[in-house]
Scaffold this active site. Sequence first.
Site, mmCIF file in Angstrom:
data_model
loop_
_atom_site.group_PDB
_atom_site.id
_atom_site.type_symbol
_atom_site.label_atom_id
_atom_site.label_comp_id
_atom_site.label_asym_id
_atom_site.label_seq_id
_atom_site.Cartn_x
_atom_site.Cartn_y
_atom_site.Cartn_z
ATOM 1 N N GLU A 143 22.092 -5.998 60.963
ATOM 2 C CA GLU A 143 23.209 -5.202 61.466
ATOM 3 C C GLU A 143 23.702 -5.734 62.811
ATOM 4 O OE1 GLU A 143 21.932 -1.123 61.535
ATOM 5 O OE2 GLU A 143 21.121 -1.262 59.500
ATOM 6 N N TYR A 201 12.646 -2.220 58.331
ATOM 7 C CA TYR A 201 13.497 -1.642 59.374
ATOM 8 C C TYR A 201 13.938 -2.697 60.393
ATOM 9 C CZ TYR A 201 13.125 3.253 57.901
ATOM 10 O OH TYR A 201 13.241 4.431 57.202
#
EC number: 4.2.1.134
Length: 212
Positions: free
Chosen positions: A141, A134
């Site tokens: 991102e 994660y």
Amino acid sequence: MPSTCAYQMLLGSGSREDSIVEEAWGLWFSADSAIWFPSLWMGIRGGGSGAEDTLGIVPSSVVLTSFQVMSRVFLIWAVTHSVKEVQSEDSVLLFVIAWTITEIIRYSFYTFSLLNHLPYLIKWARYTLFIVLYPMGVSGELLTIYAALPFVRQAGLYSISLPNKYNFSFDYHAFLILIMISYIPIFPQLYFHMIHQRRKILSHTEEHKKFE
């Protein structure tokens, strides 16, 4: 690019809609398809995950899953696909690898759960590897959005300036910065939700083993 005959065999021929879809079909077989087709598929499967959550097929948070789906689709189309200059950034590879491993584990978990035969290794991977994956995905991102900012500002991408007849303006550059800031309150909720789930599910599994 696939031949017209092969395309017509798959989707039919003769209509204007066919020619439009054929252009899209060709797009996936461009030089970028090694990244974009798998990424699109993961976005679509993320959408399927949201529907499965809503229908109760799989046990996940609908709100958090929806955020994941929207962020992925947005990152694929509105950032990485739209700003060609960032497509060679290492950060793109970072989030694609994180997404890929996450989805392989997620759907292995869902499949074996539905078959009522879930190996402990897959359950452990589902509720453990996210600890690394994660943050890895989110870092990729955010770094990709950050890399896109100067190109978005220079080109005025998706921005609307005044004056115009609607008396409305939109700064896509500023919008991307707001998107990055939104990760601050949302990502910890997603991450600690999974931490909580890990403690509950893996500890329950350990207790169950003791009684066997």
